[in-house]
Scaffold this active site. Structure first.
Site, short mmCIF file in Angstrom:
data_model
loop_
_atom_site.label_atom_id
_atom_site.label_comp_id
_atom_site.label_asym_id
_atom_site.label_seq_id
_atom_site.Cartn_x
_atom_site.Cartn_y
_atom_site.Cartn_z
N LYS A 141 20.42 6.31 -26.87
CA LYS A 141 20.24 7.32 -27.70
C LYS A 141 20.94 6.69 -29.98
O LYS A 141 19.91 7.07 -30.21
CB LYS A 141 21.29 8.98 -27.69
CG LYS A 141 20.95 9.57 -26.91
CD LYS A 141 22.74 10.92 -26.71
CE LYS A 141 21.98 11.13 -24.84
NZ LYS A 141 23.32 11.80 -24.79
N ASP B 285 20.68 19.45 -29.27
CA ASP B 285 20.45 19.31 -27.55
C ASP B 285 20.06 20.51 -27.31
O ASP B 285 20.29 21.03 -26.09
CB ASP B 285 23.02 19.22 -27.31
CG ASP B 285 22.90 17.53 -26.03
OD1 ASP B 285 21.12 17.11 -25.98
OD2 ASP B 285 23.76 17.71 -26.63
N GLN C 61 28.79 14.88 -26.73
CA GLN C 61 28.32 14.22 -25.38
C GLN C 61 28.77 14.84 -24.13
O GLN C 61 30.60 14.61 -24.26
CB GLN C 61 28.74 12.75 -25.33
CG GLN C 61 27.95 12.16 -24.34
CD GLN C 61 26.44 12.31 -24.14
OE1 GLN C 61 25.54 11.53 -25.39
NE2 GLN C 61 26.08 12.53 -22.44
#
Ligand code: NAD
Length: 297
Positions: A64, A131, A108
């Site tokens: 990412k 997200d 994460q």
């Protein structure tokens, strides 16, 4: 006299499956994002919080970071130790919520067991939830409203759209019911008028259901679970799985044998994975636009 040959009937020609190349599509999307970002006066800012040293998470966030910086984003990686408490994380999220240079953030997953992912994700401002895991974003997805969509399901839909795969009236079988892949992709397919069956670890006869599918989405985390005899001739197969086998990453679908019957299939790696990262960057830009709009109200 001329000999006559009786040909076997019906003659079936095995058509080669279309490889749904998520890697190439993701590159195209990232290139477009880079051009868009270049034309902006401010860089979109993406922050990623990791807790602990899970090797898979480190690898994903590394990807990412590379993609974000490559597309001209301001990228911040906040690394916390495994034993970090909730208060510390919540105060970091609060800081990032206030930070004007950060437009999108993600935590994460998975988090260490002592931390509640729900509590942590709920603390992210809805407009900074790159997200798309915040309950309000998921509620908007469920209602079919404009939403910041979870990156992986959004990436799958983009692949299906790019390759003009018809969804209306088709039977889609989703294997896996996680909040980040299985459930949201089922709703997105439903919104496109597919008839959706959701399967999970307690599904009685998985193969009987997958054999009826025009589209299979496998999001399980079990290497090569979906075999050739579970797939109808001509089905479209989307493999979300990322399973470690030695130093290789393999999918939930037995790719080599399933591609003999599928009409189209995503490879692992090079299918859904790169699209997830591209969609995260796209979401960050969307977050930035939403925040700009809100600030002018
Ligand atoms: P999860 O562990 O949260 O959920 C797995 C699901 O599979 C569960 O709903 C469970 O009921 C179901 N399941 C387990 N065994 C089954 C079986 N034998 N038959 C049918 N269903 C079964 O997983 P997740 O977070 O949704 O991730 C699934 C896979 O996708 C993992 O390999 C993960 O690494 C991968 N993943 C990839 C990306 C990407 O960008 N490519 C993104 C997210 C997840």
């Amino acid at each position: 006299m001329q000999k006559s040959y009786i040909l076997p009937f019906p003659i079936t020609y095995a058509m080669a499956a279309t490889i749904l190349d998520g890697k190439a599509l993701a590159r195209e999307i990232r290139d477009n994002l880079r051009k868009q970002v270049k034309s902006l006066t401010e860089k979109p800012g993406l922050a990623v919080i990791t807790v602990g040293n899970d090797p898979a998470s480190q690898l994903y966030v590394g990807g990412k970071e590379k993609a974000g910086i490559g597309a001209g984003y301001h990228f911040v990686w906040k690394k916390y130790k495994e034993d970090t408490d909730e208060i510390t994380l919540l105060s970091e999220i609060d800081k990032l919520n206030q930070d004007k240079k950060i437009h999108g953030m993600i935590v994460q997953l998975p988090l260490p067991k002592h931390l509640s992912p729900f509590l942590i994700i709920d603390a992210i401002r809805q407009e900074k939830d790159a997200d798309g895991f915040h309950p309000l974003n998921l509620a908007n997805l469920f209602l079919g409203r404009d939403a910041i969509l979870p990156a992986t399901p959004k990436g799958i839909m983009r692949i299906l759209e790019h390759y003009n795969i018809p969804l209306a009236g088709k039977h889609a079988v989703v294997i896996g019911r996680s909040n980040i892949v299985g459930k949201p992709i089922a709703f997105l397919l439903l919104q496109k008028d597919a008839t959706v069956t959701m399967c999970h670890s307690m599904t009685a006869d998985l193969a009987a259901l997958t054999r009826q599918a025009d589209i299979i989405v496998a999001a399980v985390g079990k290497a090569w679970l979906v075999k050739k005899d579970m797939v109808k001739q001509g089905a479209v197969v989307i493999d979300v799985g990322m399973n470690k086998k030695g130093d290789k990453i393999i999918g939930d679908v037995a790719y080599d044998e399933v591609k003999e019957v599928a009409s189209a299939i995503t490879p692992v790696p090079g299918g859904v994975g790169p699209m997830t990262i591209a969609m995260l960057l796209e979401n960050t830009l969307k977050c930035m636009e939403v925040q700009k709009k809100l600030s002018t109200r």
